[in-house]
Enzyme design. Structure first.
Site, PDB file in Angstrom:
ATOM      1  N   ARG A 106     -44.007 -23.800   0.945  1.00 46.97           N
ATOM      2  CA  ARG A 106     -44.401 -25.614   1.831  1.00 46.97           C
ATOM      3  C   ARG A 106     -45.120 -25.977   1.082  1.00 46.97           C
ATOM      4  O   ARG A 106     -46.154 -25.847   0.431  1.00 46.97           O
ATOM      5  CB  ARG A 106     -44.745 -25.131   2.993  1.00 46.97           C
ATOM      6  CG  ARG A 106     -43.635 -23.868   3.821  1.00 46.97           C
ATOM      7  CD  ARG A 106     -44.384 -23.517   5.190  1.00 46.97           C
ATOM      8  NE  ARG A 106     -43.443 -22.594   5.785  1.00 46.97           N
ATOM      9  CZ  ARG A 106     -43.495 -21.132   5.997  1.00 46.97           C
ATOM     10  NH1 ARG A 106     -44.228 -20.635   4.741  1.00 46.97           N
ATOM     11  NH2 ARG A 106     -42.553 -20.256   6.076  1.00 46.97           N
ATOM     12  N   LYS A 143     -47.497 -19.774   7.305  1.00 45.00           N
ATOM     13  CA  LYS A 143     -47.793 -19.470   9.203  1.00 45.00           C
ATOM     14  C   LYS A 143     -48.475 -19.043   9.045  1.00 45.00           C
ATOM     15  O   LYS A 143     -48.215 -17.292   8.903  1.00 45.00           O
ATOM     16  CB  LYS A 143     -46.491 -19.860   9.570  1.00 45.00           C
ATOM     17  CG  LYS A 143     -46.262 -21.282   9.070  1.00 45.00           C
ATOM     18  CD  LYS A 143     -45.011 -21.228   9.695  1.00 45.00           C
ATOM     19  CE  LYS A 143     -43.739 -22.687   9.292  1.00 45.00           C
ATOM     20  NZ  LYS A 143     -42.648 -23.274   9.944  1.00 45.00           N
ATOM     21  N   HIS A 165     -39.414 -30.183   1.592  1.00 43.82           N
ATOM     22  CA  HIS A 165     -38.604 -29.250   1.825  1.00 43.82           C
ATOM     23  C   HIS A 165     -37.379 -29.372   0.983  1.00 43.82           C
ATOM     24  O   HIS A 165     -36.354 -27.515   1.238  1.00 43.82           O
ATOM     25  CB  HIS A 165     -38.237 -28.763   2.935  1.00 43.82           C
ATOM     26  CG  HIS A 165     -38.853 -27.708   4.293  1.00 43.82           C
ATOM     27  ND1 HIS A 165     -40.514 -27.601   4.354  1.00 43.82           N
ATOM     28  CD2 HIS A 165     -38.876 -26.851   4.977  1.00 43.82           C
ATOM     29  CE1 HIS A 165     -40.306 -26.179   4.754  1.00 43.82           C
ATOM     30  NE2 HIS A 165     -39.168 -26.231   4.902  1.00 43.82           N
ATOM     31  N   ARG A 186     -37.800 -26.065  -1.912  1.00 48.14           N
ATOM     32  CA  ARG A 186     -38.178 -24.713  -1.169  1.00 48.14           C
ATOM     33  C   ARG A 186     -36.491 -24.355  -0.491  1.00 48.14           C
ATOM     34  O   ARG A 186     -36.542 -23.279  -1.237  1.00 48.14           O
ATOM     35  CB  ARG A 186     -38.871 -25.268   0.405  1.00 48.14           C
ATOM     36  CG  ARG A 186     -39.109 -23.288   1.023  1.00 48.14           C
ATOM     37  CD  ARG A 186     -39.883 -23.594   2.080  1.00 48.14           C
ATOM     38  NE  ARG A 186     -40.038 -22.993   3.062  1.00 48.14           N
ATOM     39  CZ  ARG A 186     -40.734 -21.731   2.798  1.00 48.14           C
ATOM     40  NH1 ARG A 186     -41.258 -21.388   1.359  1.00 48.14           N
ATOM     41  NH2 ARG A 186     -40.368 -20.665   3.742  1.00 48.14           N
ATOM     42  N   HIS A 243     -40.213 -15.897   5.044  1.00 49.02           N
ATOM     43  CA  HIS A 243     -40.262 -16.018   6.555  1.00 49.02           C
ATOM     44  C   HIS A 243     -40.703 -14.345   7.071  1.00 49.02           C
ATOM     45  O   HIS A 243     -40.269 -13.536   6.446  1.00 49.02           O
ATOM     46  CB  HIS A 243     -38.717 -16.141   6.521  1.00 49.02           C
ATOM     47  CG  HIS A 243     -38.529 -17.595   5.730  1.00 49.02           C
ATOM     48  ND1 HIS A 243     -37.246 -17.422   5.357  1.00 49.02           N
ATOM     49  CD2 HIS A 243     -38.556 -18.392   6.254  1.00 49.02           C
ATOM     50  CE1 HIS A 243     -37.355 -18.827   5.278  1.00 49.02           C
ATOM     51  NE2 HIS A 243     -38.097 -19.435   6.170  1.00 49.02           N
ATOM     52  N   TYR A 267     -29.590 -19.355   3.948  1.00 48.68           N
ATOM     53  CA  TYR A 267     -29.274 -20.011   2.198  1.00 48.68           C
ATOM     54  C   TYR A 267     -27.683 -18.830   2.441  1.00 48.68           C
ATOM     55  O   TYR A 267     -27.226 -19.469   1.428  1.00 48.68           O
ATOM     56  CB  TYR A 267     -30.117 -19.087   1.742  1.00 48.68           C
ATOM     57  CG  TYR A 267     -31.602 -20.406   2.117  1.00 48.68           C
ATOM     58  CD1 TYR A 267     -31.708 -21.617   1.962  1.00 48.68           C
ATOM     59  CD2 TYR A 267     -32.959 -19.685   2.843  1.00 48.68           C
ATOM     60  CE1 TYR A 267     -32.798 -22.514   2.052  1.00 48.68           C
ATOM     61  CE2 TYR A 267     -33.790 -19.984   3.047  1.00 48.68           C
ATOM     62  CZ  TYR A 267     -33.598 -21.399   2.533  1.00 48.68           C
ATOM     63  OH  TYR A 267     -35.280 -22.485   3.384  1.00 48.68           O
TER      64      TYR A 267
END
Length: 297
Positions: free
Chosen positions: A147, A171, A243, A246, A269, A278
């Site tokens: 990110r 995150k 993004h 990414r 994730h 995806y």
């Protein structure tokens, strides 16, 4: 009410360890919620909130043109807040129990073709230190799928070129290790040799990997401006955001046979269902290719 919100935010920061951007989002959503409860519903105590007040607030958001995605985010914030209040015995009931999140279609992420990525990666001109920096940043993003917040958060100690990996904080302050290919490693090595030394400030020390012209760590806005300029110079007409790199990273890996679990781990994730979006992108792209090139499509 504001005091209870402060307690909740403190809980998210200290106990949950959520990212700064997530915290800002919670605070913004709940500030508007509390303002509505006080000014419109005339409530002075969170224990007085019932389901109808929350429904009215969501209706207010919808009337002001907010999307179903925004409504769903507000509901998640409000639900987490009231769960916290109940757990802390600040209230005696949870008014969000029968509140349902609106259904919304998950939009497919925009991706660049491999040819467009090549064009973009070749757009920085290696004639000065800024060119070496911009080249290294783009190669890093496409090589790792990190990110933009993770990119600008990288420090010199996070890069391990001889071993071929980068360490980044994702995150929730979760650390992950991502491999870097030779092309990206070479670009970073050139930047460290020919670019970064000329950006370092004599007045203050900054260990950030990517520096701006003041010798400080590059900001999100700074990277965004650089990306837009390079996309224009490369002649890319698609809408391009940080993004997008990414999304392109993940899509191209899967198109070339990568394992979904491996891609999930590299992207950081928590839930594989997030990564599965995806697989829909790759199927859509295959259908487009078939329609375009098959003689009887």
């Amino acid at each position: 009410m504001e005091d209870r919100l402060d307690d909740f935010i403190h809980f998210l920061v200290v106990e949950k360890g959520l990212s700064k951007n997530t915290i800002v989002s919670y605070k913004r959503d709940l500030n508007s919620y509390i303002t509505y409860l006080k000014n419109v519903e005339q409530l002075g105590d969170l224990n007085g909130v019932q389901r109808p007040q929350i429904v009215h607030f969501l209706g207010h958001l919808k009337d002001t043109g907010k999307s179903s995605k925004t409504l769903a985010r507000h509901i998640a914030s409000i639900r987490a807040f009231h769960h916290f209040l109940l757990r802390e015995k600040a209230v005696d009931h949870d008014p969000t129990v029968h509140i349902e999140s609106p259904q919304h279609e998950r939009s497919l992420p925009k991706v660049l073709s491999m040819e467009e990525v090549e064009t973009l990666l070749d757009s920085p001109k290696l004639t000065d230190h800024f060119g070496y920096r911009d080249k290294a940043m783009l190669e890093m993003m496409y090589a790792t799928g990190i990110r933009v917040s993770e990119l600008i958060g990288l420090t010199l100690s996070d890069i391990h070129l001889t071993m071929g990996f980068v360490r980044c904080m994702g995150k929730g302050s979760k650390e992950r290790i991502i491999p870097i290919g030779k092309t990206a490693s070479d670009a970073i090595e050139q930047y460290l040799e020919k670019g970064r030394p000329k950006l370092v400030s004599k007045k203050h020390k900054d260990d950030s990997l990517f520096l701006n012209h003041h010798g400080k760590g590059l900001s999100r806005q700074g990277f965004w401006k650089i990306l837009k300029r390079l996309a224009t110079e490369a002649g890319i007409e698609k809408e391009l955001t940080p993004h997008t790199m990414r999304h392109s990273f993940a899509t191209h890996l899967l198109e070339n046979g990568a394992d979904l679990r491996a891609v999930q781990e590299m992207l950081g994730h928590a839930d594989i269902s997030t990564t599965q979006i995806y697989t829909h992108v790759t199927k859509t792209r295959l259908k487009d290719v078939y329609t375009k090139f098959h003689p009887r499509a």
